[in-house]
Design a protein around this motif. Structure first.
Motif: not given
Length: 363
Positions: A53-66
């Protein structure tokens, strides 16, 4: 202005966003909905259980940076503004700082300044971490102390507080912890409440005083809910003919509201000086708050007339005594209900609060 609100506590950011939008501003709320409470948000960043869950959230946050750049204002609900380890949040904070005009920190709940100040400096007569000069040792208080004191959470909280453009405290208690350290950048702004279209200042039932209490199992002892619940049960047992107790246990926000609406009074947060979002919402509906209504609460908002809150000391005897007075004197209820509505409309209306935020941000 273009505004980004990150994180959620008890519907604060979702309600503030409504007010800001009605005043003509563009607002995005990114949050996890405050866990099981599931408050509204524009972008969901709920973390799933476990390491994955932590890894998935990190990945999602990186995609949301823009989607987290180019704002006039960014406000963080807490120094732990995403469900990640504090060590990982330093980078996200620096990104937000670099790619937006101004960043503000909310002093709305659990953080290092709250834990440290109440544990060691004790400016409050009582709090989540002290009774007078005595430090609380119940299990949950100790867990929070261990989690925040001398950890990466302490480091990021101090770094953000020093670096950000301003700090907004939503309760007197949090203002008392931040203002002495950051007097030039800390302000108090009441929590925002959207006044309901319908409310009642009459008794919920003619024959019984209806009491309501919400129980979060994980925080019952820490917030004093266990003591308030026991006092309410004992009052109901002693006066069954004129008392009714409604209990909501760890339910979503929508269900919580429905259960609360047919009551006369809500018991909430034994160790508070000030009513927080849930009791304020109840008060806006004409429900009396039994909890935090200390003199400091009225002083910080310059209220000299209205006294709608039934203030209790942090003891079983105090809660029992005030409940008994209310049950035996139900004629008080309509006036306290009217004052409750007037109090929230005067100090917490979401449009008025949104304007206070805008004034502070512009300064």
């Amino acid at each position: 202005m273009k505004i980004l609100l990150i994180g959620e506590y008890s519907n604060v950011h979702a309600t503030l966003a409504e007010g800001l939008r009605e005043l003509g501003h563009s607002v995005t709320v990114i949050s996890n909905g405050d866990f099981w409470k599931n408050y509204p948000r524009d972008i969901d960043v709920t973390r799933k259980p476990g390491m994955l869950g932590g890894i998935t959230l990190m990945a999602r946050l990186y995609t949301l940076l823009p989607k987290m750049r180019g704002y006039d204002i960014v406000q963080l609900i807490n120094p732990i503004f995403f469900e990640l380890k504090a060590e990982r949040l330093f980078w996200f904070y620096r990104y937000l700082r670099r790619h937006n005009k101004r960043v503000y920190l909310g002093a709305f709940g659990m953080d290092w300044y709250w834990v440290h100040t109440c544990t060691y400096e004790k400016p409050l007569r009582y709090s989540d971490f002290n009774f007078g000069d005595k430090v609380r040792t119940d299990a949950e208080a100790v867990v929070y102390q261990q989690s925040w004191l001398g950890t990466a959470k302490e480091q990021i909280n101090q770094m953000i507080a020093r670096d950000c453009d301003g700090i907004i405290a939503g309760l007197y208690e949090y203002w008392a912890c931040y203002h002495p350290v950051f007097p030039d950048k800390t302000t108090f702004i009441p929590f925002p409440i959207r006044m309901p279209e319908k409310y009642s200042t009459e008794r919920a039932q003619k024959s019984k005083v209806v009491l309501f209490i919400g129980i979060n199992k994980e925080r019952s002892a820490y917030k004093g809910t266990d003591i308030m619940y026991q006092a309410a049960k004992d009052i109901q047992q002693k006066y069954p003919h004129c008392t009714k107790l409604v209990v909501a246990e760890s339910v979503p926000f929508a269900q919580y509201q429905q259960m609360m609406e047919s009551s006369d009074a809500i018991l909430d947060q034994l160790y508070a000086y000030t009513p927080s979002m849930n009791p304020l919402l109840a008060m806006s509906k004409g429900i009396i708050c039994i909890g935090g209504g200390e003199p400091e609460n009225y002083e910080i908002i310059n209220e000299t007339q209205l006294r709608p809150i039934i203030n209790v000391e942090p003891t079983y005897d105090s809660v029992y005594h005030e409940l008994e007075l209310l049950v035996l004197n139900p004629d008080r209820i309509p006036q306290l209900k009217r004052q409750s509505v007037d109090y929230v409309a005067k100090h917490h209306d979401y449009l008025k609060v949104a304007r206070q935020y805008l004034d502070f941000w512009k300064k």
